[in-house]
Design a protein around this motif. Structure first.
Motif, PDB file in Angstrom:
ATOM      1  N   GLN A   1      16.753 -15.180  60.812  1.00  0.00           N
ATOM      2  CA  GLN A   1      15.603 -15.463  59.947  1.00  0.00           C
ATOM      3  C   GLN A   1      14.517 -16.213  60.705  1.00  0.00           C
ATOM      4  OE1 GLN A   1      14.796 -14.494  56.903  1.00  0.00           O
ATOM      5  NE2 GLN A   1      12.901 -15.683  56.991  1.00  0.00           N
ATOM      6  N   TYR A   2      14.936 -17.134  61.570  1.00  0.00           N
ATOM      7  CA  TYR A   2      13.968 -17.919  62.333  1.00  0.00           C
ATOM      8  C   TYR A   2      13.185 -17.033  63.303  1.00  0.00           C
ATOM      9  CZ  TYR A   2      12.125 -22.202  64.370  1.00  0.00           C
ATOM     10  OH  TYR A   2      11.286 -23.205  64.776  1.00  0.00           O
ATOM     11  N   VAL A   3      13.874 -16.120  63.981  1.00  0.00           N
ATOM     12  CA  VAL A   3      13.203 -15.199  64.915  1.00  0.00           C
ATOM     13  C   VAL A   3      12.199 -14.332  64.157  1.00  0.00           C
ATOM     14  CG1 VAL A   3      13.546 -13.202  66.441  1.00  0.00           C
ATOM     15  CG2 VAL A   3      15.098 -15.158  66.571  1.00  0.00           C
ATOM     16  N   ARG A   4      12.623 -13.801  63.008  1.00  0.00           N
ATOM     17  CA  ARG A   4      11.749 -12.948  62.213  1.00  0.00           C
ATOM     18  C   ARG A   4      10.501 -13.719  61.758  1.00  0.00           C
ATOM     19  NH1 ARG A   4      15.394 -11.002  59.450  1.00  0.00           N
ATOM     20  NH2 ARG A   4      15.450 -12.564  57.804  1.00  0.00           N
ATOM     21  N   SER A   5      10.687 -14.933  61.249  1.00  0.00           N
ATOM     22  CA  SER A   5       9.565 -15.735  60.756  1.00  0.00           C
ATOM     23  C   SER A   5       8.624 -16.124  61.894  1.00  0.00           C
ATOM     24  CB  SER A   5      10.081 -17.001  60.065  1.00  0.00           C
ATOM     25  OG  SER A   5      10.895 -16.679  58.971  1.00  0.00           O
TER      26      SER A   5
ATOM     27  N   ARG B   1      17.362  -7.953  78.468  1.00  0.00           N
ATOM     28  CA  ARG B   1      16.645  -8.778  79.439  1.00  0.00           C
ATOM     29  C   ARG B   1      15.127  -8.672  79.314  1.00  0.00           C
ATOM     30  NH1 ARG B   1      19.372  -7.371  83.805  1.00  0.00           N
ATOM     31  NH2 ARG B   1      20.848  -9.063  83.530  1.00  0.00           N
ATOM     32  N   GLY B   2      14.602  -7.477  79.103  1.00  0.00           N
ATOM     33  CA  GLY B   2      13.158  -7.315  78.999  1.00  0.00           C
ATOM     34  C   GLY B   2      12.544  -7.973  77.776  1.00  0.00           C
ATOM     35  N   LEU B   3      13.364  -8.280  76.767  1.00  0.00           N
ATOM     36  CA  LEU B   3      12.863  -8.909  75.541  1.00  0.00           C
ATOM     37  C   LEU B   3      12.854 -10.431  75.621  1.00  0.00           C
ATOM     38  CD1 LEU B   3      14.523  -6.874  72.632  1.00  0.00           C
ATOM     39  CD2 LEU B   3      12.119  -6.923  73.253  1.00  0.00           C
ATOM     40  N   ALA B   4      13.660 -10.994  76.502  1.00  0.00           N
ATOM     41  CA  ALA B   4      13.852 -12.439  76.523  1.00  0.00           C
ATOM     42  C   ALA B   4      12.551 -13.238  76.652  1.00  0.00           C
ATOM     43  CB  ALA B   4      14.840 -12.822  77.624  1.00  0.00           C
ATOM     44  N   PRO B   5      11.657 -12.912  77.603  1.00  0.00           N
ATOM     45  CA  PRO B   5      10.452 -13.750  77.746  1.00  0.00           C
ATOM     46  C   PRO B   5       9.580 -13.776  76.496  1.00  0.00           C
ATOM     47  CG  PRO B   5      10.763 -12.357  79.685  1.00  0.00           C
ATOM     48  CD  PRO B   5      11.723 -11.866  78.647  1.00  0.00           C
ATOM     49  N   GLY B   6       9.337 -12.628  75.887  1.00  0.00           N
ATOM     50  CA  GLY B   6       8.411 -12.570  74.770  1.00  0.00           C
ATOM     51  C   GLY B   6       9.030 -12.763  73.397  1.00  0.00           C
ATOM     52  N   TRP B   7      10.315 -12.442  73.252  1.00  0.00           N
ATOM     53  CA  TRP B   7      10.915 -12.434  71.913  1.00  0.00           C
ATOM     54  C   TRP B   7      11.979 -13.496  71.693  1.00  0.00           C
ATOM     55  CZ3 TRP B   7       9.581  -9.609  67.672  1.00  0.00           C
ATOM     56  CH2 TRP B   7       8.605  -8.631  67.866  1.00  0.00           C
ATOM     57  N   LEU B   8      12.608 -13.989  72.753  1.00  0.00           N
ATOM     58  CA  LEU B   8      13.714 -14.937  72.575  1.00  0.00           C
ATOM     59  C   LEU B   8      13.351 -16.367  72.958  1.00  0.00           C
ATOM     60  CD1 LEU B   8      16.703 -15.461  71.893  1.00  0.00           C
ATOM     61  CD2 LEU B   8      17.249 -14.913  74.273  1.00  0.00           C
TER      62      LEU B   8
ATOM     63  N   VAL C   1      12.970  -6.733  63.356  1.00  0.00           N
ATOM     64  CA  VAL C   1      12.273  -8.019  63.275  1.00  0.00           C
ATOM     65  C   VAL C   1      10.866  -7.930  63.872  1.00  0.00           C
ATOM     66  CG1 VAL C   1      14.359  -9.423  63.279  1.00  0.00           C
ATOM     67  CG2 VAL C   1      13.318  -8.779  65.446  1.00  0.00           C
ATOM     68  N   GLY C   2      10.517  -6.761  64.404  1.00  0.00           N
ATOM     69  CA  GLY C   2       9.190  -6.623  64.987  1.00  0.00           C
ATOM     70  C   GLY C   2       9.070  -5.337  65.769  1.00  0.00           C
ATOM     71  N   GLU C   3       8.001  -5.242  66.515  1.00  0.00           N
ATOM     72  CA  GLU C   3       7.706  -4.030  67.270  1.00  0.00           C
ATOM     73  C   GLU C   3       7.176  -4.407  68.646  1.00  0.00           C
ATOM     74  OE1 GLU C   3       5.737  -0.141  65.564  1.00  0.00           O
ATOM     75  OE2 GLU C   3       4.155  -1.427  66.388  1.00  0.00           O
ATOM     76  N   GLU C   4       7.626  -3.708  69.663  1.00  0.00           N
ATOM     77  CA  GLU C   4       7.159  -3.930  71.026  1.00  0.00           C
ATOM     78  C   GLU C   4       6.386  -2.702  71.493  1.00  0.00           C
ATOM     79  OE1 GLU C   4       6.355  -5.669  74.596  1.00  0.00           O
ATOM     80  OE2 GLU C   4       7.265  -6.609  72.843  1.00  0.00           O
ATOM     81  N   ARG C   5       5.129  -2.908  71.816  1.00  0.00           N
ATOM     82  CA  ARG C   5       4.283  -1.795  72.242  1.00  0.00           C
ATOM     83  C   ARG C   5       4.591  -1.420  73.683  1.00  0.00           C
ATOM     84  NH1 ARG C   5      -2.381  -1.515  72.180  1.00  0.00           N
ATOM     85  NH2 ARG C   5      -2.519   0.600  73.026  1.00  0.00           N
ATOM     86  N   PHE C   6       4.560  -0.134  73.965  1.00  0.00           N
ATOM     87  CA  PHE C   6       4.768   0.394  75.310  1.00  0.00           C
ATOM     88  C   PHE C   6       3.469   1.035  75.799  1.00  0.00           C
ATOM     89  CE2 PHE C   6       9.026  -0.467  74.463  1.00  0.00           C
ATOM     90  CZ  PHE C   6       9.845  -0.138  75.532  1.00  0.00           C
ATOM     91  N   SER C   7       3.225   0.951  77.101  1.00  0.00           N
ATOM     92  CA  SER C   7       2.054   1.587  77.718  1.00  0.00           C
ATOM     93  C   SER C   7       2.458   2.162  79.069  1.00  0.00           C
ATOM     94  CB  SER C   7       0.911   0.581  77.904  1.00  0.00           C
ATOM     95  OG  SER C   7       0.464   0.077  76.670  1.00  0.00           O
ATOM     96  N   PHE C   8       1.540   2.920  79.649  1.00  0.00           N
ATOM     97  CA  PHE C   8       1.730   3.464  80.985  1.00  0.00           C
ATOM     98  C   PHE C   8       1.013   2.561  81.983  1.00  0.00           C
ATOM     99  CE2 PHE C   8       2.132   7.051  78.123  1.00  0.00           C
ATOM    100  CZ  PHE C   8       3.253   7.704  78.601  1.00  0.00           C
TER     101      PHE C   8
ATOM    102  N   ALA D   1       3.402 -15.349  64.469  1.00  0.00           N
ATOM    103  CA  ALA D   1       2.652 -15.071  65.703  1.00  0.00           C
ATOM    104  C   ALA D   1       1.776 -13.836  65.535  1.00  0.00           C
ATOM    105  CB  ALA D   1       3.619 -14.890  66.869  1.00  0.00           C
ATOM    106  N   GLY D   2       2.289 -12.823  64.807  1.00  0.00           N
ATOM    107  CA  GLY D   2       1.506 -11.606  64.576  1.00  0.00           C
ATOM    108  C   GLY D   2       0.275 -11.879  63.727  1.00  0.00           C
ATOM    109  N   LEU D   3       0.442 -12.699  62.690  1.00  0.00           N
ATOM    110  CA  LEU D   3      -0.698 -13.044  61.837  1.00  0.00           C
ATOM    111  C   LEU D   3      -1.748 -13.840  62.614  1.00  0.00           C
ATOM    112  CD1 LEU D   3       1.159 -14.051  58.544  1.00  0.00           C
ATOM    113  CD2 LEU D   3      -0.198 -11.991  58.947  1.00  0.00           C
ATOM    114  N   GLU D   4      -1.287 -14.743  63.468  1.00  0.00           N
ATOM    115  CA  GLU D   4      -2.225 -15.533  64.271  1.00  0.00           C
ATOM    116  C   GLU D   4      -2.985 -14.651  65.253  1.00  0.00           C
ATOM    117  OE1 GLU D   4       0.266 -18.470  65.999  1.00  0.00           O
ATOM    118  OE2 GLU D   4       0.267 -19.765  64.227  1.00  0.00           O
TER     119      GLU D   4
END
Length: 337
Positions: A293-297, A104-111, A165-172, A302-305
Motif C-alpha cells: 500500500q505504501y509503494v502504491r500511495s 534490478r532495473g526497478l530498484a532505483p526509481g520504484w523501490l 502499482v504503476g507504469e514504467e514507460r519504455f523508449s528507444f 509522485a505521479g500527481l506531483e
C-alpha cells in the motif's frame, strides 16, 4: 541477581536496613538460619567480620561492614539497572521479518525512495532486500523465499498473486552519433535497418520486451548483442554498438549526461506495468500488505506531483506567449510564405 555473591550482598544489605537477622528473614521470606548462612558465607568470602555481635544487644556494623554496605548499595543498584537494560534490549530484538525482492532495473526509481521512507517509519521490522533479474524475482516469490516483490510485466504475471502499482514507460535509445539520433521522427520500419542490443531472448523478460516491440510494429529486427544486465546494455549502446529499448528511468542518467539520446520513434506509447506480487507459499503478513500500500500511495502521489509540474510549465509558457508583443512592435517584418 547474577552470581551468588549478589544474593549474599542483597541479604546483607537487607539485614542492615531491617535492623536484625529476624526482621531481614521476614522481609526476604526466608528462614532465620538461611540469613545467618548468607552472612557467614559473605564474611568468609571477604575474610572479615561484618557485624559486632554482643549478647543481649543488636548487632552493629564493623568498619569493614560499613564500607561493604556503602559499596554493596552501589553494586546492587548498578546490577538492577543492567538487568533492566538487558531486558529492554531483548524486547527490541523481537522484530517482524519482511523479505522484499525487486527486479534490478526497478530498484532505483520504484523501490529506493518508498522503501527508505517505510523503513524509517517502521523500526520494528527486520528487512531483507534483494534485487535481481526478473526470473530470480519470480522464483524467490514462488518458492517462498520472499514475502513481496516488485517486477515489470507486459501482460499477466503467471502463478503469482499480484496487483498493478504503476507504469514504467519504455523508449528507444542510441548514442548521440547514431544515424537516427538527429532524425525528427523515426518510423518503426526504419529501426529494422539497424542492429539492436536486447535482453536475453531466452529469458522471460527478454520475451516480454520482444512482444512489446512486435505490438508496436517493430518486427524482424537484427540483434547484435543479447545481454542480461541493463547497465551493460546501456554501455554497449553508448559505444555506438546498437539501439536498445528500455525503461526511461534506467536510461535517464545517461540521457541527462548526453551519452545517450531518446529516439523519436512514431507509434503508440510503449510501457510495461509495474506489479507488486506476493508469495503464494507464504501467508500474507500485515507488514507486506502495508508495504504494498505504501509503494502504491508513494508513486500515485509522485505521479500527481509530476502532472502538476507539467501543467504549471504549460501555463507559464502560455502566459509568456500571450505577454509577448507582436513582431511588428519589435521592428520585425513578418514574411508570408
Amino acid at each position: 541477581m547474577f552470581p551468588s555473591t549478589f544474593r549474599k550482598l542483597h541479604v546483607f544489605v537487607t539485614v542492615v536496613e531491617a535492623g536484625s537477622f529476624a526482621a531481614a528473614a521476614e522481609r526476604l521470606g526466608i528462614s532465620h538460619p538461611s540469613v545467618s548462612n548468607h552472612i557467614q558465607a559473605l564474611e568468609r568470602q571477604t575474610r572479615s567480620a561484618l557485624f559486632l555481635r554482643r549478647k543481649g544487644t543488636m548487632s552493629s556494623l564493623t568498619e569493614q561492614g560499613r564500607r561493604l554496605y556503602e559499596r554493596g548499595l552501589e553494586l546492587l543498584d548498578k546490577a538492577e539497572a543492567l538487568s533492566r537494560e538487558l531486558a529492554l534490549a531483548t524486547e527490541q530484538v523481537k522484530l517482524t521479518p519482511l523479505a522484499i525482492t525487486c527486479q534490478r532495473g526497478l530498484a532505483p526509481g520504484w523501490l529506493c525512495a518508498p522503501f527508505a521512507e517505510f523503513a524509517k517509519n517502521n523500526r520494528n521490522i527486520d528487512f531483507s532486500v534483494n534485487t535481481s533479474r526478473y526470473e530470480t524475482v519470480v522464483e524467490d516469490l514462488q518458492e517462498g523465499r520472499s514475502d513481496i516483490g516488485l517486477l515489470l510485466a507486459h501482460g499477466v504475471v503467471p502463478d503469482l498473486p499480484c496487483e498493478p502499482v504503476g507504469e514504467e514507460r519504455f523508449s528507444f535509445f542510441a548514442a548521440p552519433d547514431h544515424p537516427l539520433a538527429s532524425c525528427v521522427s523515426v518510423a518503426p520500419a526504419e529501426l529494422r535497418r539497424h542492429p539492436f542490443i536486447t535482453s536475453r531472448r531466452a529469458g522471460r523478460f527478454g520475451q516480454m520486451v520482444h512482444a512489446m516491440l512486435t505490438d508496436a510494429g517493430v518486427e524482424d529486427y537484427a540483434v547484435a548483442y543479447q545481454v542480461q544486465e541493463g547497465l551493460m546494455v546501456q554501455e554497449l549502446a553508448i559505444r555506438g554498438l546498437g539501439i536498445f529499448c528500455g525503461p526511461d528511468q534506467l536510461a535517464e542518467g545517461a540521457v541527462t549526461a548526453g551519452t545517450l539520446v531518446r529516439l523519436p520513434v512514431e507509434g503508440p506509447r510503449l510501457a510495461m506495468t509495474v506489479h507488486c506480487a506476493l508469495s503464494p507459499k507464504r501467508k500474507p503478513i500485515r507488514t507486506a500488505l502495508a508495504f504494498a500500500q505504501y509503494v502504491r500511495s508513494h508513486h500515485a502521489k509522485a505521479g500527481l506531483e509530476a502532472e502538476a509540474r507539467l501543467d504549471a510549465k504549460a501555463r507559464f509558457e502560455a502566459e509568456v506567449l500571450c505577454a509577448a508583443p507582436p513582431p511588428e512592435r519589435l521592428g520585425l517584418r513578418v514574411v508570408n510564405q
